[in-house]
Design an enzyme around this catalytic site. Sequence first.
Site, PDB file in Angstrom:
ATOM      1  N   ASP A  95     -27.883 -38.178 -93.550  1.00 54.82           N
ATOM      2  CA  ASP A  95     -27.146 -39.414 -93.283  1.00 54.82           C
ATOM      3  C   ASP A  95     -25.920 -39.086 -92.430  1.00 54.82           C
ATOM      4  O   ASP A  95     -25.774 -37.951 -91.958  1.00 54.82           O
ATOM      5  CB  ASP A  95     -26.765 -40.109 -94.602  1.00 54.82           C
ATOM      6  CG  ASP A  95     -25.917 -39.230 -95.524  1.00 54.82           C
ATOM      7  OD1 ASP A  95     -25.278 -38.266 -95.031  1.00 54.82           O
ATOM      8  OD2 ASP A  95     -25.872 -39.527 -96.725  1.00 54.82           O
ATOM      9  N   GLN A  96     -25.013 -40.036 -92.255  1.00 55.00           N
ATOM     10  CA  GLN A  96     -23.850 -39.817 -91.409  1.00 55.00           C
ATOM     11  C   GLN A  96     -22.921 -38.732 -91.940  1.00 55.00           C
ATOM     12  O   GLN A  96     -22.129 -38.176 -91.193  1.00 55.00           O
ATOM     13  CB  GLN A  96     -23.054 -41.114 -91.247  1.00 55.00           C
ATOM     14  CG  GLN A  96     -23.692 -42.084 -90.279  1.00 55.00           C
ATOM     15  CD  GLN A  96     -22.794 -43.280 -90.049  1.00 55.00           C
ATOM     16  OE1 GLN A  96     -22.228 -43.831 -90.991  1.00 55.00           O
ATOM     17  NE2 GLN A  96     -22.674 -43.677 -88.792  1.00 55.00           N
TER      18      GLN A  96
END
Length: 138
Positions: free
Chosen positions: A16-17
Amino acid sequence: MFVSETEIEVRYAETDQMGVVYHANYIIWFEIGRTKLVKDFGLNYLDMEDAGYLAPVLDVQATFKRPVKYGEMATVRTWVEFYNGIKTIYGYEILNEDNELCVSGTTTHVVVAKDSFRPVSMRKVFPNWDEIYERNKK
């Protein structure tokens, strides 16, 4: 009890980020580990499917203890946690490259006829699988 080990290099697309492996990807890693375990047993899911049977997932449990991050190597440890001829529960641990436990879990499966999805006894339709699973269960 036999434990199969599979190494996975964490790819950017799996994160994810925050650079942490997205939780759903651990379930994919469970499948990679399970397929490797079956292969280590000298068996093959394709043979099961060619014979007209499938082994769908009935349940997934996962406990997240610490993140695995982009660029790390993870190890998926897989074993037969429970087996009774009908139901199989596979156990999993995912370790980071420092050998720390990051995720643990199980998946539950039954063998079903492909045409009806009715459960069958693995002991009856795949006696070779049954013998190996009996010998290697926890």
